[in-house]
Design a protein around this motif. Sequence first.
Motif, PDB file in Angstrom:
ATOM      1  N   SER A  52      80.233  82.780  92.258  1.00 56.48           N
ATOM      2  CA  SER A  52      80.524  83.934  93.133  1.00 56.48           C
ATOM      3  C   SER A  52      81.916  84.612  92.591  1.00 56.48           C
ATOM      4  O   SER A  52      82.092  85.816  92.281  1.00 56.48           O
ATOM      5  N   TYR A  69      76.403  86.781  90.553  1.00 56.78           N
ATOM      6  CA  TYR A  69      75.890  86.816  92.277  1.00 56.78           C
ATOM      7  C   TYR A  69      74.316  86.283  92.136  1.00 56.78           C
ATOM      8  O   TYR A  69      73.885  85.410  92.851  1.00 56.78           O
ATOM      9  N   LEU A 113      77.943  86.954  99.287  1.00 54.06           N
ATOM     10  CA  LEU A 113      76.922  87.411  98.286  1.00 54.06           C
ATOM     11  C   LEU A 113      75.902  88.507  98.940  1.00 54.06           C
ATOM     12  O   LEU A 113      75.680  89.375  98.114  1.00 54.06           O
TER      13      LEU A 113
END
Length: 146
Positions: free
Chosen positions: A18, A23, A51
């Motif tokens: 992240s 992602y 996310l």
Amino acid sequence: DGTSLSPAAFSYAVNTCSRAGKYKEALQVLADMDELNVRMDSKTYSTAISLYQRAGNLTGAQMVFDRMIADPSVRPDIVAYRLLFNIYYENGAWREALAMLDRMAADKRVRIPPDIFKIAIRTCQKAVDKASPMSNDGVDAVEAAA
């Protein structure tokens, strides 16, 4: 099953991906955790919500939040509540933002920071501003949501 796998190692992988802007990879690690029945901690849940936020997927963010709330091994924290509240606010989903404020207030495990109330007031103001100046639609909608 994933009981022999370290939840901390998976959480570290999700957070690292992240932070690096990877992602898609972070979401894959989350999917792997789910498939292997690896438990998530509150930080990993919050990262997952974030996310989905970055992906513009409100439904996914809400799904992760609801799953966290239902998980008896995890204590929801203000970070997760705030993330989802902000997602709603940023996307103009003021009814959902105000409903999240109600959920925060009902959860005795979290303390609501004062700035959340300022954001809630701005959320209500946005709803009123969207209404026609010659009608009370926005005011009526805010009162109905309250």
